[in-house]
Design an enzyme around this catalytic site. Structure first.
Site, mmCIF file in Angstrom:
data_model
loop_
_atom_site.group_PDB
_atom_site.id
_atom_site.type_symbol
_atom_site.label_atom_id
_atom_site.label_comp_id
_atom_site.label_asym_id
_atom_site.label_seq_id
_atom_site.Cartn_x
_atom_site.Cartn_y
_atom_site.Cartn_z
ATOM 1 N N TYR A 122 0.855 -1.194 0.000
ATOM 2 C CA TYR A 122 0.000 0.000 0.000
ATOM 3 C C TYR A 122 0.885 1.236 0.000
ATOM 4 O O TYR A 122 1.628 1.472 0.961
ATOM 5 C CB TYR A 122 -0.891 -0.041 1.231
ATOM 6 C CG TYR A 122 -1.939 1.053 1.348
ATOM 7 C CD1 TYR A 122 -2.274 1.875 0.273
ATOM 8 C CD2 TYR A 122 -2.614 1.237 2.547
ATOM 9 C CE1 TYR A 122 -3.246 2.847 0.393
ATOM 10 C CE2 TYR A 122 -3.595 2.210 2.681
ATOM 11 C CZ TYR A 122 -3.901 3.014 1.608
ATOM 12 O OH TYR A 122 -4.860 3.985 1.739
ATOM 13 N N LYS A 168 -1.409 -1.231 -4.118
ATOM 14 C CA LYS A 168 -2.512 -0.287 -3.995
ATOM 15 C C LYS A 168 -1.868 1.092 -4.067
ATOM 16 O O LYS A 168 -1.187 1.523 -3.131
ATOM 17 C CB LYS A 168 -3.272 -0.462 -2.681
ATOM 18 C CG LYS A 168 -4.415 0.558 -2.536
ATOM 19 C CD LYS A 168 -5.115 0.453 -1.188
ATOM 20 C CE LYS A 168 -6.196 1.542 -1.087
ATOM 21 N NZ LYS A 168 -6.856 1.554 0.237
#
Length: 305
Positions: A138, A166
């Site tokens: 992330y 992400k």
């Protein structure tokens, strides 16, 4: 456990909201109902205890219980991603091991925030957690204060358990990664339609799909500029304060969850609710989790520490 390639097929992953009872405990019955609405809408997976699910406000017992509960009940219907990342490598390792032992398909791992470390330290942190099992990385510099740039991600992507990123750094970066075969999921709802259909992202890990999962399913499945444009004001409103303040408030406005906030989050003001009310109610109520919205009296919201 699903293979990396099976996980990469997920184009719509919802960062699922964690609802609470009036006493501040996790409301598992309502949580299950929210998850089942996601399944009905065709969502591919959920992130449990992410920023939207307020993992940062849970102790590890609550956090890991919710991952285990979700995997036990829904792993045959959804890809279960447990947010087991931490700025403490020791805790991230322990939580990730427990998460996989409980049946999650993948972890969501973040670079250490607040107590930031060197790039060499971040590399070692990710190596330790990736060695345990499949993980999304992330990248959200607005929360960590440290952007994971391509010169960092590209070598990391060679790890056998690396699923993808992400990415909140914009669609040009997503396109760059995808051209190299590095899977990306947009972390910005308002950019996700174009990320998917123009910049070739694998999909989105979404906040807004908590409220309108079926419409987000449409955005990911087929180019639809008209629908995407029409939803931009709602998506912008849902980020008028740091996430998850607005999505929490919205789901309370529609009656989908109890009016309970864990501090330090507070509900949107009356004025902010009035902005969002017509944005929700202009949609077909069958598309909205909870249905028709109404403004809520912030004096009646439980604020729990």
């Amino acid at each position: 456990m699903r293979t990396l390639e099976q996980i990469k097929q997920a184009s719509l992953i919802t960062a699922i909201k964690t609802p609470y009872l009036a006493n501040g405990e996790i409301d598992l019955a309502t949580y299950d109902h929210l998850v089942e609405l996601q399944i009905t809408a065709g969502v591919d997976g959920i992130v449990v205890g992410g920023t939207t699910g307020e993992g940062q406000l849970m102790n590890w017992e609550e956090h890991l219980m919710l991952i285990a509960h979700t995997a036990n009940k829904y792993s045959d219907k959804l890809i279960i991603v447990g947010n087991t990342g931490s700025n403490n490598t020791r805790e991230a390792i322990k939580a990730t091991k427990y998460g996989f032992a409980s049946g999650m398909d993948a972890a969501l791992q973040i670079n250490p925030y607040y107590g930031r470390t060197s790039i060499a330290g971040v590399k070692e942190h990710f190596k330790r957690v990736l060695d345990i099992g499949p993980a999304f990385i992330y990248n959200v510099a607005g929360r960590t204060g440290q952007d994971l740039t391509p010169d960092f991600i590209e070598p990391l992507a060679k790890h056998e358990h690396f699923i993808g990123v992400k990415e909140c750094g914009g669609n040009e970066r997503i396109a760059h990664y995808e051209q190299q075969g590095i899977a990306c999921w947009s972390g910005n709802d308002d950019e996700s339609h174009d990320a998917r259909h123009t910049y070739k992202a694998h999909g989105v890990i979404s906040v807004t799909s908590n409220l309108i999962p079926g419409l987000f399913r449409e955005l990911m499945d087929t180019p639809n500029n008209k629908l995407n444009t029409s939803l931009q004001p709602l998506m912008n409103w849902l980020f008028c304060e740091p996430n998850p303040i607005a999505i929490n408030t919205a789901l309370m406005m529609t009656g989908a969850v109890n009016p309970v906030f864990r501090l330090p989050y507070l509900p949107l003001s009356n004025e902010q609710q009035k902005v969002g009310l017509p944005l929700i109610n202009q949609l077909n109520q069958s598309d909205v989790v909870g249905g028709k919205a109404s403004c809520i009296d912030i004096e009646n919201i439980a604020l729990l520490s």
